[in-house]
Structures are given as structure tokens and as C-alpha cells.
Design a protein around this motif. Structure first.
Motif, mmCIF file in Angstrom:
data_model
loop_
_atom_site.group_PDB
_atom_site.id
_atom_site.type_symbol
_atom_site.label_atom_id
_atom_site.label_comp_id
_atom_site.label_asym_id
_atom_site.label_seq_id
_atom_site.Cartn_x
_atom_site.Cartn_y
_atom_site.Cartn_z
ATOM 1 N N UNK A 118 -14.044 1.518 -1.693
ATOM 2 C CA UNK A 118 -13.713 0.164 -1.294
ATOM 3 C C UNK A 118 -12.358 -0.336 -1.746
ATOM 4 N N UNK A 119 -11.608 0.467 -2.482
ATOM 5 C CA UNK A 119 -10.250 0.096 -2.873
ATOM 6 C C UNK A 119 -9.290 0.886 -1.998
ATOM 7 N N UNK A 120 -8.524 0.178 -1.196
ATOM 8 C CA UNK A 120 -7.568 0.819 -0.298
ATOM 9 C C UNK A 120 -6.176 0.652 -0.871
ATOM 10 N N UNK A 121 -5.479 1.768 -0.938
ATOM 11 C CA UNK A 121 -4.064 1.768 -1.279
ATOM 12 C C UNK A 121 -3.367 2.468 -0.126
ATOM 13 N N UNK A 122 -2.453 1.763 0.537
ATOM 14 C CA UNK A 122 -1.851 2.303 1.745
ATOM 15 C C UNK A 122 -0.377 1.950 1.840
ATOM 16 N N UNK A 123 0.284 2.676 2.742
ATOM 17 C CA UNK A 123 1.690 2.428 3.037
ATOM 18 C C UNK A 123 1.810 2.162 4.540
ATOM 19 N N UNK A 124 2.522 1.097 4.877
ATOM 20 C CA UNK A 124 2.817 0.747 6.263
ATOM 21 C C UNK A 124 4.303 0.957 6.455
ATOM 22 N N UNK A 125 4.653 1.734 7.475
ATOM 23 C CA UNK A 125 6.059 2.024 7.704
ATOM 24 C C UNK A 125 6.468 1.653 9.125
ATOM 25 N N UNK A 126 7.688 1.171 9.245
ATOM 26 C CA UNK A 126 8.304 0.888 10.521
ATOM 27 C C UNK A 126 9.733 1.390 10.457
ATOM 28 N N UNK A 127 10.547 1.006 11.417
ATOM 29 C CA UNK A 127 11.926 1.489 11.450
ATOM 30 C C UNK A 127 12.792 0.935 10.335
ATOM 31 N N UNK A 128 12.500 -0.277 9.875
ATOM 32 C CA UNK A 128 13.423 -0.923 8.941
ATOM 33 C C UNK A 128 12.857 -1.231 7.566
ATOM 34 N N UNK A 129 11.557 -1.025 7.341
ATOM 35 C CA UNK A 129 10.980 -1.455 6.073
ATOM 36 C C UNK A 129 9.706 -0.675 5.758
ATOM 37 N N UNK A 130 9.378 -0.605 4.493
ATOM 38 C CA UNK A 130 8.140 0.000 4.021
ATOM 39 C C UNK A 130 7.414 -1.010 3.140
ATOM 40 N N UNK A 131 6.110 -1.115 3.314
ATOM 41 C CA UNK A 131 5.316 -2.035 2.512
ATOM 42 C C UNK A 131 4.147 -1.288 1.890
ATOM 43 N N UNK A 132 3.795 -1.660 0.663
ATOM 44 C CA UNK A 132 2.655 -1.089 -0.034
ATOM 45 C C UNK A 132 1.522 -2.109 -0.055
ATOM 46 N N UNK A 133 0.299 -1.633 0.197
ATOM 47 C CA UNK A 133 -0.846 -2.513 0.328
ATOM 48 C C UNK A 133 -1.929 -2.167 -0.671
#
Length: 165
Positions: A118-133
């Protein structure tokens, strides 16, 4: 100013995607079947150079492939922006992967991460930025925090509740 708005739109899109990841189930036999339907909630985003701004979200989930995949539509709005995002997320064991596309601002990218108890650690990537969740799920409530150091919007947090069926 245009660059800041583009970054804000991207961060809002990431926020929507975070919402998507939020629904991953918290049990050992993981399946997206138990999140089918609509969820809604609100939260805030923090620009690096200004006060927090209120964000409202509505998410619809459609599980597929015996609950191992989910198709979702996410709509969020702040006082200044509206977002309309769709995504497909697959879960294989504890590994999450997928893609997303925001139709209003024509941006998309990939999602990768882990869902462990139930603990999600993820990375969202696009062309200009990276976010950690970081996402936590408890019953009919989900919460998440997105961190994107150095971006114009450096943090987003949203709380969701399952809508009555």
C-alpha cells in the motif's frame, strides 16, 4: 511567464497522475478491481515563488485484464487552470508501469514505480521535468505528495475519497 505556466501545467498533469497511482490497492493480492468507479477530492500545490493554491480533482477508474491494469480519466482544476488527463497503468507483482497523456496541454510521458503493502513510490517523467511521488492508501481514502525540487511548482498534495456508488 509562459515557461512558468507550461511548468505549472505539467506539474498539474503530474498531480493528476499521482491521483491515478493513489488507487493501487494495499493488500498482498493486488488488483485494481476494488477501486472501480469515481473518486474525488482536493488539495494544494506550492509554487516556488508564491502561496499555496487550491486544487480539486475527480477521477474515474476502469479496471482491465483481471484487475492487473486500469484505464483512468482524471480531471483537476485550480483557480487558474483545468486539466484533463487519461492514463493506462499496469501492475506486475509490485511493479507499476504505464503512460499518461494530458489532452488540454498536449503533454504526456511515462510512469514507473513500486507498490509495496500500500505504499507507492513512483517516478513520473515527461519531456521537461521529473517528479517523485509517495502515495498511501487506507480504505476509501488516498493521499499523496509529489516533490519536484527545482521546478516552479515544487510540491503538490491531494486527498481523495471514494464517491458513493
Amino acid at each position: 511567464m509562459f515557461r512558468n505556466r507550461a511548468i505549472l501545467r505539467w506539474i498539474l498533469a503530474c498531480s493528476l497522475l499521482i491521483t491515478i497511482l493513489t488507487v493501487a490497492p494495499a493488500c498482498a493480492q493486488q488488483s485494481f478491481d476494488n477501486v472501480a468507479g469515481s473518486w474525488s477530492g482536493s488539495g494544494s500545490m506550492k509554487p516556488s515563488d508564491g502561496p499555496r493554491e487550491h486544487v480539486r480533482c475527480k477521477v474515474d477508474y476502469v479496471p482491465k485484464n483481471a484487475g492487473q491494469s486500469v484505464k483512468m480519466n482524471v480531471r483537476c482544476a485550480s483557480d487558474a487552470y483545468k486539466m484533463d488527463l487519461s492514463a493506462n497503468i499496469d501492475e506486475n507483482g509490485t511493479t507499476l508501469s504505464g503512460n499518461w497523456f494530458e489532452s488540454t496541454y498536449r503533454q504526456g510521458g511515462s510512469v514507473s514505480g513500486q507498490n509495496v503493502n500500500g505504499l507507492i513510490e513512483a517516478k513520473v517523467e515527461g519531456q521537461t521535468i521529473t517528479a517523485l511521488l509517495t502515495v498511501r492508501t487506507k480504505g476509501n481514502r488516498q493521499s499523496f505528495v509529489m516533490e519536484s525540487p527545482g521546478a516552479w511548482i515544487s510540491q503538490v498534495s491531494i486527498e481523495l475519497v471514494r464517491d458513493s456508488r
